[in-house]
Design an enzyme around this catalytic site. Structure first.
Site, PDB file in Angstrom:
ATOM      1  N   ARG A  76       0.829  -1.217   0.000  1.00  0.00           N
ATOM      2  CA  ARG A  76       0.000   0.000   0.000  1.00  0.00           C
ATOM      3  C   ARG A  76       0.862   1.264   0.000  1.00  0.00           C
ATOM      4  NH1 ARG A  76      -3.932  -0.199   4.803  1.00  0.00           N
ATOM      5  NH2 ARG A  76      -4.411   1.863   4.052  1.00  0.00           N
ATOM      6  N   GLN A 107      -9.285  10.742   8.277  1.00  0.00           N
ATOM      7  CA  GLN A 107      -9.025   9.371   8.745  1.00  0.00           C
ATOM      8  C   GLN A 107      -8.043   8.692   7.801  1.00  0.00           C
ATOM      9  OE1 GLN A 107     -13.082   7.434   9.885  1.00  0.00           O
ATOM     10  NE2 GLN A 107     -13.556   9.148   8.565  1.00  0.00           N
ATOM     11  N   HIS A 125      -5.781   8.774  12.069  1.00  0.00           N
ATOM     12  CA  HIS A 125      -5.390   7.356  12.030  1.00  0.00           C
ATOM     13  C   HIS A 125      -3.939   7.154  11.599  1.00  0.00           C
ATOM     14  CE1 HIS A 125      -9.927   6.129  11.647  1.00  0.00           C
ATOM     15  NE2 HIS A 125      -9.589   6.487  12.868  1.00  0.00           N
ATOM     16  N   CYS A 156      15.818  -1.849  19.814  1.00  0.00           N
ATOM     17  CA  CYS A 156      15.434  -2.878  20.793  1.00  0.00           C
ATOM     18  C   CYS A 156      15.167  -4.243  20.166  1.00  0.00           C
ATOM     19  CB  CYS A 156      14.202  -2.422  21.575  1.00  0.00           C
ATOM     20  SG  CYS A 156      12.651  -2.615  20.666  1.00  0.00           S
TER      21      CYS A 156
HETATM   22  C1  BJW Z   1     -17.141   7.980  -1.896  1.00  0.00           C
HETATM   23  C2  BJW Z   1     -16.458   7.818  -3.067  1.00  0.00           C
HETATM   24  C3  BJW Z   1     -16.271   8.971  -3.820  1.00  0.00           C
HETATM   25  C4  BJW Z   1     -16.515   5.912  -2.171  1.00  0.00           C
HETATM   26  N1  BJW Z   1     -16.754  10.129  -3.394  1.00  0.00           N
HETATM   27  N2  BJW Z   1     -17.631   9.129  -1.492  1.00  0.00           N
HETATM   28  C5  BJW Z   1     -17.899   2.499  19.942  1.00  0.00           C
HETATM   29  C6  BJW Z   1     -18.889   1.675  19.418  1.00  0.00           C
HETATM   30  C7  BJW Z   1     -18.537   0.546  18.660  1.00  0.00           C
HETATM   31  C8  BJW Z   1     -17.205   0.235  18.414  1.00  0.00           C
HETATM   32  C9  BJW Z   1     -16.241   1.062  18.942  1.00  0.00           C
HETATM   33  C10 BJW Z   1     -16.591   2.161  19.684  1.00  0.00           C
HETATM   34  N3  BJW Z   1     -15.444   2.792  20.047  1.00  0.00           N
HETATM   35  C11 BJW Z   1     -14.396   2.115  19.542  1.00  0.00           C
HETATM   36  C12 BJW Z   1     -14.852   1.038  18.870  1.00  0.00           C
HETATM   37  C13 BJW Z   1     -14.029   0.021  18.180  1.00  0.00           C
HETATM   38  C14 BJW Z   1     -13.514   0.479  16.825  1.00  0.00           C
HETATM   39  C15 BJW Z   1     -14.709   0.737  15.916  1.00  0.00           C
HETATM   40  O1  BJW Z   1     -15.104   1.831  15.642  1.00  0.00           O
HETATM   41  N4  BJW Z   1     -15.281  -0.349  15.385  1.00  0.00           N
HETATM   42  C16 BJW Z   1     -16.434  -0.261  14.499  1.00  0.00           C
HETATM   43  C17 BJW Z   1     -16.009  -0.643  13.068  1.00  0.00           C
HETATM   44  C18 BJW Z   1     -17.517  -1.154  15.008  1.00  0.00           C
HETATM   45  N5  BJW Z   1     -12.663   1.657  16.947  1.00  0.00           N
HETATM   46  C19 BJW Z   1     -11.402   1.522  17.310  1.00  0.00           C
HETATM   47  O2  BJW Z   1     -10.933   0.439  17.596  1.00  0.00           O
HETATM   48  C20 BJW Z   1     -10.551   2.775  17.397  1.00  0.00           C
HETATM   49  N6  BJW Z   1      -9.841   2.773  18.626  1.00  0.00           N
HETATM   50  C21 BJW Z   1     -10.397   3.051  19.791  1.00  0.00           C
HETATM   51  O3  BJW Z   1     -11.523   3.503  19.874  1.00  0.00           O
HETATM   52  O4  BJW Z   1      -9.591   2.810  20.840  1.00  0.00           O
HETATM   53  C22 BJW Z   1     -10.093   3.030  22.172  1.00  0.00           C
HETATM   54  C23 BJW Z   1      -8.895   3.093  23.085  1.00  0.00           C
HETATM   55  C24 BJW Z   1      -8.762   4.170  23.932  1.00  0.00           C
HETATM   56  C25 BJW Z   1      -7.654   4.258  24.771  1.00  0.00           C
HETATM   57  C26 BJW Z   1      -6.695   3.251  24.767  1.00  0.00           C
HETATM   58  C27 BJW Z   1      -6.798   2.183  23.907  1.00  0.00           C
HETATM   59  C28 BJW Z   1      -7.916   2.104  23.060  1.00  0.00           C
HETATM   60  C29 BJW Z   1      -9.472   2.790  16.330  1.00  0.00           C
HETATM   61  C30 BJW Z   1     -10.019   2.843  14.961  1.00  0.00           C
HETATM   62  C31 BJW Z   1      -8.860   2.724  13.952  1.00  0.00           C
HETATM   63  C32 BJW Z   1      -9.354   2.560  12.541  1.00  0.00           C
HETATM   64  N7  BJW Z   1      -8.236   2.190  11.717  1.00  0.00           N
HETATM   65  C33 BJW Z   1      -8.421   2.032  10.285  1.00  0.00           C
HETATM   66  C34 BJW Z   1      -7.103   1.503   9.666  1.00  0.00           C
HETATM   67  C35 BJW Z   1      -6.052   2.608   9.566  1.00  0.00           C
HETATM   68  C36 BJW Z   1      -4.781   2.116   8.967  1.00  0.00           C
HETATM   69  C37 BJW Z   1      -4.905   1.722   7.524  1.00  0.00           C
HETATM   70  O5  BJW Z   1      -5.194   2.550   6.659  1.00  0.00           O
HETATM   71  O6  BJW Z   1      -4.687   0.532   7.253  1.00  0.00           O
HETATM   72  O7  BJW Z   1      -8.794   3.281   9.702  1.00  0.00           O
HETATM   73  S1  BJW Z   1      -9.810   0.956   9.866  1.00  0.00           S
HETATM   74  C38 BJW Z   1     -10.346   1.908   8.488  1.00  0.00           C
HETATM   75  O8  BJW Z   1     -11.628   2.504   8.754  1.00  0.00           O
HETATM   76  C39 BJW Z   1      -9.344   3.076   8.386  1.00  0.00           C
HETATM   77  C40 BJW Z   1     -10.246   4.208   7.994  1.00  0.00           C
HETATM   78  O9  BJW Z   1      -9.639   5.441   8.291  1.00  0.00           O
HETATM   79  C41 BJW Z   1     -11.483   3.929   8.822  1.00  0.00           C
HETATM   80  C42 BJW Z   1     -12.718   4.611   8.303  1.00  0.00           C
HETATM   81  O10 BJW Z   1     -13.060   4.139   7.031  1.00  0.00           O
HETATM   82  P1  BJW Z   1     -13.623   5.165   5.965  1.00  0.00           P
HETATM   83  O11 BJW Z   1     -12.614   6.171   5.661  1.00  0.00           O
HETATM   84  O12 BJW Z   1     -14.948   5.653   6.408  1.00  0.00           O
HETATM   85  O13 BJW Z   1     -13.733   4.229   4.661  1.00  0.00           O
HETATM   86  P2  BJW Z   1     -14.903   3.226   4.227  1.00  0.00           P
HETATM   87  O14 BJW Z   1     -14.341   2.318   3.210  1.00  0.00           O
HETATM   88  O15 BJW Z   1     -15.573   2.612   5.400  1.00  0.00           O
HETATM   89  O16 BJW Z   1     -15.983   4.170   3.540  1.00  0.00           O
HETATM   90  C43 BJW Z   1     -15.732   4.830   2.321  1.00  0.00           C
HETATM   91  C44 BJW Z   1     -16.916   5.716   2.054  1.00  0.00           C
HETATM   92  O17 BJW Z   1     -16.632   6.498   0.918  1.00  0.00           O
HETATM   93  C45 BJW Z   1     -18.200   4.928   1.753  1.00  0.00           C
HETATM   94  O18 BJW Z   1     -19.253   5.509   2.511  1.00  0.00           O
HETATM   95  C46 BJW Z   1     -18.426   5.157   0.255  1.00  0.00           C
HETATM   96  O19 BJW Z   1     -19.793   5.275  -0.084  1.00  0.00           O
HETATM   97  C47 BJW Z   1     -17.739   6.469   0.038  1.00  0.00           C
HETATM   98  N8  BJW Z   1     -17.181   6.698  -1.288  1.00  0.00           N
HETATM   99  N9  BJW Z   1     -16.095   6.459  -3.181  1.00  0.00           N
HETATM  100  C48 BJW Z   1     -17.447  10.135  -2.211  1.00  0.00           C
HETATM  101  N10 BJW Z   1     -15.596   8.903  -5.001  1.00  0.00           N
HETATM  102 ZN    ZN Z   2      12.228  -0.782  19.365  1.00  0.00          ZN
END
Ligand code: BJW
Ligand code: ZN
Length: 250
Positions: A76, A107, A125, A156
């Site tokens: 990627r 994000q 993120h 490390c």
């Molecule tokens: C278009 C288009 C075009 C297409 N024009 N539009 C509360 C409730 C439930 C669950 C949780 C909660 N709180 C936390 C959680 C757990 C979890 C979570 O949310 N899970 C849910 C999925 C259920 N969250 C976490 O774990 C987070 N951490 C956390 O809360 O920690 C707590 C903590 C506190 C203190 C100490 C320790 C812990 C972390 C979340 C990290 C997300 N990471 C990722 C990977 C990043 C690295 C990588 O890139 O590999 O982030 S996952 C992935 O999803 C990535 C994205 O940034 C993120 C969001 O996705 P995004 O951007 O919305 O993409 P898509 O594909 O979902 O959507 C694309 C959209 O575009 C669609 O709607 C299309 O229609 C549209 N589209 N083409 C306009 N041309």
């Molecule tokens: Zn290290």
């Protein structure tokens, strides 16, 4: 296409916030996380098409098979180097130049907003181009990629990993706090190209809405936020955002 009351509102001097997601980079050729259809030109038909992004972006996946996850990010990282910002990214740069107060929260880890020229960017993120030790957090810009295993930290000996936020991991504190503050105090909140299902980023739009901000959604399809948004523009951000800039500031 854009209601006159929205155009007037944006021509005033409101505090603007935009939250972007993978959809904004889709037109640059990068794959989104939850769309079933790969983006044209992203080479997704190959090796990685069989893996679900949401299943690789986790500490559990890295613990289970670090080399698989490392290789996916290496691929990627290279893919990102080969793509360019699209008109949606550039429209957001224009908004930053023209609106007196604008904060961009993303994000996305692909760096395309900064590449396009956006300056006031909060990366929730992380950033895929940065690599750090999974154990001691030391950042590194060089590593040996020709190994059968994941490269290791020179300090490390821990495994190297991308500096991105995986499921279950905390978001960078300063960035998240600034994003929450900006969302709570803005007048207009744009949610662009995000499915709005990943927390805590997804709650920012609701926080803005609850504090009286006008919520504007731009997305290719409806999301859980759609019923709460005052204005919804269904389509590609790379087409809608430049039209919006022309209508308001052109
Ligand atoms: C278009 C288009 C075009 C297409 N024009 N539009 C509360 C409730 C439930 C669950 C949780 C909660 N709180 C936390 C959680 C757990 C979890 C979570 O949310 N899970 C849910 C999925 C259920 N969250 C976490 O774990 C987070 N951490 C956390 O809360 O920690 C707590 C903590 C506190 C203190 C100490 C320790 C812990 C972390 C979340 C990290 C997300 N990471 C990722 C990977 C990043 C690295 C990588 O890139 O590999 O982030 S996952 C992935 O999803 C990535 C994205 O940034 C993120 C969001 O996705 P995004 O951007 O919305 O993409 P898509 O594909 O979902 O959507 C694309 C959209 O575009 C669609 O709607 C299309 O229609 C549209 N589209 N083409 C306009 N041309
Ligand atoms: Zn290290």
């Amino acid at each position: 296409m854009f209601p006159s009351d929205l155009v007037s509102l944006l021509r005033g001097t409101p505090k603007l916030v935009a939250l972007t997601g993978a959809g904004v980079s889709q037109e640059s050729g990068l794959r989104t996380f939850r769309d079933s259809h790969p983006s044209p030109g992203s080479g997704q038909a190959g090796l990685w098409a069989q893996y679900k992004p949401t299943e690789l972006a986790s500490p559990e996946a890295f613990a289970r098979d670090p080399k698989l996850v490392w290789d996916w990010y290496a691929w990627r990282r290279e893919a990102v180097k080969g793509v360019r910002p699209n008109p949606g990214h550039y429209a957001l740069v224009e908004i930053e130049k023209r609106a007196p107060q604008f904060i961009l929260i993303t994000q996305n880890v692909d760096n395309l907003h900064r590449f396009a020229g956006s300056q006031n960017v909060l990366e929730l993120h992380g950033n895929i181009q940065r690599v750090r030790c999974a154990d001691c957090y030391t950042f590194t810009e060089t590593w040996d990629d020709d190994t059968e295993t994941v490269p290791r930290c020179k300090e490390c000996g821990g495994l190297l990993r991308p500096d991105v936020v995986w499921f279950g991991e905390a978001l960078p504190r300063a960035q998240l706090e600034a994003a929450v503050e900006a969302s709570r105090s803005c007048d207009v909140f744009f949610s662009i190209g995000t499915s709005g299902v990943v927390q805590p980023a997804a709650s920012l739009a609701f926080a803005a809405h609850n504090r009286g901000a006008v919520v504007v959604e731009i997305n290719a399809e409806p999301t859980p936020l759609t019923p709460k948004a005052e204005y919804v523009f269904e389509g590609k951000s790379g087409e809608i955002l430049p039209q919006l800039v022309r209508a308001v500031w052109g």
